[in-house]
Design a protein around this motif. Structure first.
Motif, mmCIF file in Angstrom:
data_model
loop_
_atom_site.group_PDB
_atom_site.id
_atom_site.type_symbol
_atom_site.label_atom_id
_atom_site.label_comp_id
_atom_site.label_asym_id
_atom_site.label_seq_id
_atom_site.Cartn_x
_atom_site.Cartn_y
_atom_site.Cartn_z
ATOM 1 N N GLN A 4 0.839 -1.208 0.000
ATOM 2 C CA GLN A 4 0.000 0.000 0.000
ATOM 3 C C GLN A 4 0.870 1.252 0.000
ATOM 4 O O GLN A 4 0.574 2.215 -0.706
ATOM 5 C CB GLN A 4 -0.936 0.011 1.203
ATOM 6 C CG GLN A 4 -2.056 -0.990 1.097
ATOM 7 C CD GLN A 4 -2.911 -1.007 2.356
ATOM 8 O OE1 GLN A 4 -2.397 -0.957 3.471
ATOM 9 N NE2 GLN A 4 -4.211 -1.084 2.166
ATOM 10 N N TYR A 5 1.919 1.249 0.810
ATOM 11 C CA TYR A 5 2.830 2.387 0.855
ATOM 12 C C TYR A 5 3.445 2.642 -0.517
ATOM 13 O O TYR A 5 3.457 3.777 -1.008
ATOM 14 C CB TYR A 5 3.925 2.157 1.897
ATOM 15 C CG TYR A 5 5.040 3.156 1.789
ATOM 16 C CD1 TYR A 5 4.855 4.475 2.183
ATOM 17 C CD2 TYR A 5 6.274 2.793 1.254
ATOM 18 C CE1 TYR A 5 5.875 5.400 2.049
ATOM 19 C CE2 TYR A 5 7.293 3.709 1.126
ATOM 20 C CZ TYR A 5 7.092 5.012 1.524
ATOM 21 O OH TYR A 5 8.093 5.934 1.382
ATOM 22 N N PRO A 10 3.875 8.929 -5.412
ATOM 23 C CA PRO A 10 3.602 9.529 -6.728
ATOM 24 C C PRO A 10 4.514 9.008 -7.836
ATOM 25 O O PRO A 10 4.101 8.945 -8.994
ATOM 26 C CB PRO A 10 3.847 11.024 -6.495
ATOM 27 C CG PRO A 10 3.682 11.221 -5.035
ATOM 28 C CD PRO A 10 4.130 9.937 -4.391
ATOM 29 N N ILE A 11 5.729 8.597 -7.504
ATOM 30 C CA ILE A 11 6.668 8.093 -8.506
ATOM 31 C C ILE A 11 6.276 6.703 -9.008
ATOM 32 O O ILE A 11 6.649 6.299 -10.103
ATOM 33 C CB ILE A 11 8.104 8.073 -7.930
ATOM 34 C CG1 ILE A 11 9.117 7.757 -9.027
ATOM 35 C CG2 ILE A 11 8.233 7.116 -6.776
ATOM 36 C CD1 ILE A 11 10.560 7.834 -8.594
ATOM 37 N N VAL A 12 5.499 5.963 -8.235
ATOM 38 C CA VAL A 12 5.154 4.581 -8.580
ATOM 39 C C VAL A 12 3.873 4.530 -9.401
ATOM 40 O O VAL A 12 2.821 4.969 -8.962
ATOM 41 C CB VAL A 12 5.020 3.708 -7.306
ATOM 42 C CG1 VAL A 12 4.545 2.309 -7.663
ATOM 43 C CG2 VAL A 12 6.344 3.655 -6.559
ATOM 44 N N GLY A 33 10.538 7.574 -13.870
ATOM 45 C CA GLY A 33 11.921 7.949 -13.601
ATOM 46 C C GLY A 33 12.803 6.722 -13.554
ATOM 47 O O GLY A 33 12.458 5.667 -14.063
ATOM 48 N N ASP A 34 13.938 6.876 -12.871
ATOM 49 C CA ASP A 34 14.919 5.788 -12.833
ATOM 50 C C ASP A 34 15.141 5.307 -11.403
ATOM 51 O O ASP A 34 14.499 5.776 -10.464
ATOM 52 C CB ASP A 34 16.231 6.232 -13.475
ATOM 53 C CG ASP A 34 16.837 7.451 -12.794
ATOM 54 O OD1 ASP A 34 16.395 7.821 -11.687
ATOM 55 O OD2 ASP A 34 17.771 8.036 -13.367
ATOM 56 N N ALA A 35 16.070 4.369 -11.257
ATOM 57 C CA ALA A 35 16.335 3.777 -9.940
ATOM 58 C C ALA A 35 16.830 4.819 -8.938
ATOM 59 O O ALA A 35 16.504 4.752 -7.758
ATOM 60 C CB ALA A 35 17.351 2.643 -10.070
ATOM 61 N N LEU A 42 12.555 6.600 -1.605
ATOM 62 C CA LEU A 42 12.498 5.605 -0.535
ATOM 63 C C LEU A 42 13.397 5.970 0.642
ATOM 64 O O LEU A 42 13.105 5.604 1.777
ATOM 65 C CB LEU A 42 12.860 4.223 -1.070
ATOM 66 C CG LEU A 42 11.884 3.629 -2.079
ATOM 67 C CD1 LEU A 42 12.398 2.284 -2.595
ATOM 68 C CD2 LEU A 42 10.496 3.488 -1.505
ATOM 69 N N ASP A 43 14.474 6.698 0.394
ATOM 70 C CA ASP A 43 15.381 7.083 1.476
ATOM 71 C C ASP A 43 14.742 8.054 2.456
ATOM 72 O O ASP A 43 15.250 8.239 3.555
ATOM 73 C CB ASP A 43 16.682 7.662 0.913
ATOM 74 C CG ASP A 43 17.601 6.582 0.354
ATOM 75 O OD1 ASP A 43 17.350 5.386 0.613
ATOM 76 O OD2 ASP A 43 18.561 6.939 -0.353
#
Length: 67
Positions: A4-5, A10-12, A33-35, A42-43
């Motif tokens: 869910q997170y 928004p990037i996913v 976008g990219d990794a 995520l950080d």
């Protein structure tokens, strides 16, 4: 709760569970976008913390433990 997170970011664009193995879950993500952009997002997570990655692997994160 992790799925869910990830879906709420928004990037996913798309997130699904790819594999469950013992205490590990592998997710497949389609992102805008990219990794590096995903890593930056995520950080800042209160839920996840970066894990140990080896060269050539996908991003590795673990649940943050309560302090």
């Amino acid at each position: 709760s992790v799925l869910q997170y990830l879906r709420s970011l928004p990037i996913v664009e798309r997130a699904s569970i790819l594999r469950v193995d013992g205490g590990s879950v592998e997710f497949e993500l389609e992102v805008r976008g990219d990794a590096e952009r995903l890593r930056s997002t995520l950080d800042t997570s209160a839920l996840l913390v970066a894990g140990s990655e080896t060269p050539g692997t996908d991003l590795v994160y673990a649940l943050r433990t309560a302090r």
